[in-house]
Design a protein around this motif. Structure first.
Motif, short mmCIF file in Angstrom:
data_model
loop_
_atom_site.label_atom_id
_atom_site.label_comp_id
_atom_site.label_asym_id
_atom_site.label_seq_id
_atom_site.Cartn_x
_atom_site.Cartn_y
_atom_site.Cartn_z
N ALA A 44 -8.26 7.12 -4.63
CA ALA A 44 -7.81 6.26 -3.53
C ALA A 44 -8.94 5.95 -2.56
O ALA A 44 -8.99 4.87 -1.97
CB ALA A 44 -6.66 6.94 -2.78
N TYR B 43 1.72 1.73 -3.57
CA TYR B 43 0.58 2.29 -4.30
C TYR B 43 0.43 3.79 -4.04
O TYR B 43 0.01 4.54 -4.92
CB TYR B 43 -0.71 1.58 -3.91
CG TYR B 43 -0.96 0.30 -4.68
CD1 TYR B 43 -0.98 0.30 -6.07
CD2 TYR B 43 -1.20 -0.89 -4.01
CE1 TYR B 43 -1.22 -0.86 -6.77
CE2 TYR B 43 -1.44 -2.06 -4.70
CZ TYR B 43 -1.45 -2.04 -6.10
OH TYR B 43 -1.69 -3.20 -6.79
N THR B 44 0.74 4.22 -2.82
CA THR B 44 0.58 5.63 -2.47
C THR B 44 1.41 6.54 -3.37
O THR B 44 0.91 7.54 -3.91
CB THR B 44 0.98 5.85 -1.00
OG1 THR B 44 0.15 5.04 -0.16
CG2 THR B 44 0.82 7.31 -0.61
N SER C 136 -3.73 2.88 1.98
CA SER C 136 -3.26 3.75 0.91
C SER C 136 -4.08 5.03 0.83
O SER C 136 -3.55 6.11 0.55
CB SER C 136 -3.32 3.00 -0.44
OG SER C 136 -2.91 3.84 -1.49
N GLN D 184 0.82 -1.21 0.00
CA GLN D 184 0.00 0.00 0.00
C GLN D 184 0.85 1.26 0.00
O GLN D 184 0.48 2.28 -0.58
CB GLN D 184 -0.94 -0.01 1.20
CG GLN D 184 -2.00 -1.10 1.15
CD GLN D 184 -2.81 -1.05 -0.13
OE1 GLN D 184 -3.25 0.02 -0.56
NE2 GLN D 184 -3.01 -2.20 -0.75
#
Length: 340
Positions: A89, A27-28, A268, A24
């Motif tokens: 998100a 992904y951020t 995230s 995560q």
């Protein structure tokens, strides 16, 4: 020695949790580097095509020596072009609820609302969904930022132009993403080779995305990228996200199931909202903070239910093994008495 054994057992128990936190975090950063690339003018469909092929090329040698889905991402990053990283998100958190529902329908996830574990998973899913809806629909007062943006992402004005279109694309990508997680779990039962599966998905996704992009993008100039943010966002998306993180998710899916993997998506969301506010200077509303807290509460409730299921399965396996041993001993005694 006892402390070392306890630490090793704790590491094995929480290894999937730690890996999903790392995923995560990866992904951020993806949200911001791709937004900067799209602001720079890169076509999102071309980006997905290049990203898939980069991931396939990077993962191929690992899959070969260690072990001997394209529509979702196209809609997903097209919606990022029309909205914002915080919005996308936040909407991604609906994947956990959708995956849970699909898994229950396909009988891949156990659900018994008569006991505490089943009720916790249902309540946690609903609470997480409520938190996402609050973050999406309720803004509330603006939280004032004491300082300006530390990093400025300059663009050409082609982004954030159609929130309705972006919302529709995001919802569509979440639905197909949920189905993708379920397909991963089914495939891993017959093909338990995460590196090879990641490589095949990358190459096939790149080929599908190339055909799709060729049909809607007729300008040859869109396929040319320089040694700039477009290049680095493609490398990061291919190597880190489509390569390393997808491999981590496949491993965790095989160990704990698809619902466990999707329940880490809220992390995230919180990280994106934090960085967007403190680093990029984006506007943050109290509704986002309230919704984020509710999402985290729902996440822990569902994980608690999942942990209970795991303990129940382990105890069931122990009981079945003990019963098998008792039956085997009984058969041996019967055979011995017959021989006598």
């Amino acid at each position: 020695m006892a402390i070392g054994r306890w630490e090793f057992k704790a590491y094995r128990k929480f290894k999937p949790h730690l890996l999903m936190v790392v995923a995560q975090m990866g992904y951020t950063f993806l949200y911001f580097i791709t937004e900067a690339s799209f602001n720079h003018g890169m076509n999102p469909h071309v980006y997905i095509t290049y990203r898939h092929f980069v991931a396939g090329i990077v993962m191929l040698p690992f899959a070969y020596f260690l072990e001997r889905v394209s529509l979702t991402l196209n809609m997903y990053f097209a919606s990022l072009r029309y909205t914002s990283p915080t919005f996308v998100a936040s909407m991604v958190n609906t994947i956990a609820s959708l995956t849970f529902i699909i898994a229950v329908v396909l009988r891949m996830e156990t659900l018994d609302i008569r006991n505490t574990r089943g009720m916790a998973k249902v309540v946690g899913t609903v609470v997480s969904l409520v938190g996402v809806m609050i973050m999406t629909l309720y803004k509330g007062p603006v939280v004032k930022n004491l300082w300006g943006a530390l990093i400025h992402i300059h663009g050409n004005g082609t982004i954030h132009e159609d929130w309705l279109k972006g919302s529709i694309l995001t919802i569509g990508s979440c639905i197909t993403w949920s189905i993708w997680y379920i397909m991963q779990a089914i495939t891993l039962k017959k093909y338990p080779a995460q590196l090879s599966l990641t490589t095949w998905m990358s190459f096939l996704g790149g080929a599908q995305s190339a055909v799709f992009t060729a049909c809607i993008q007729h300008k040859p100039s869109a396929w040319r990228i320089g040694f700039n943010i477009d290049f680095w966002s493609t490398i990061y998306g291919g190597v880190v996200v489509s390569g390393l993180i997808i491999f981590i998710q496949l491993w965790c899916t095989e160990q704990r199931g698809p619902v466990f993997v999707t329940m880490f998506n809220p992390l995230s969301t919180i990280l994106v909202a934090f960085l967007a506010y403190f680093v990029l200077g984006e506007i943050l509303y109290t509704g986002s903070i309230l919704g984020g807290i509710i999402v985290i509460i729902g996440l822990y409730v569902v994980l608690w239910g999942k942990e209970g299921d795991q303990k129940y399965d382990i105890n069931s396996q122990k009981d079945s093994s003990l019963n098998n041993e008792e039956q085997t001993e009984t058969k041996i005694q019967v055979i011995s008495s017959v021989d006598k």
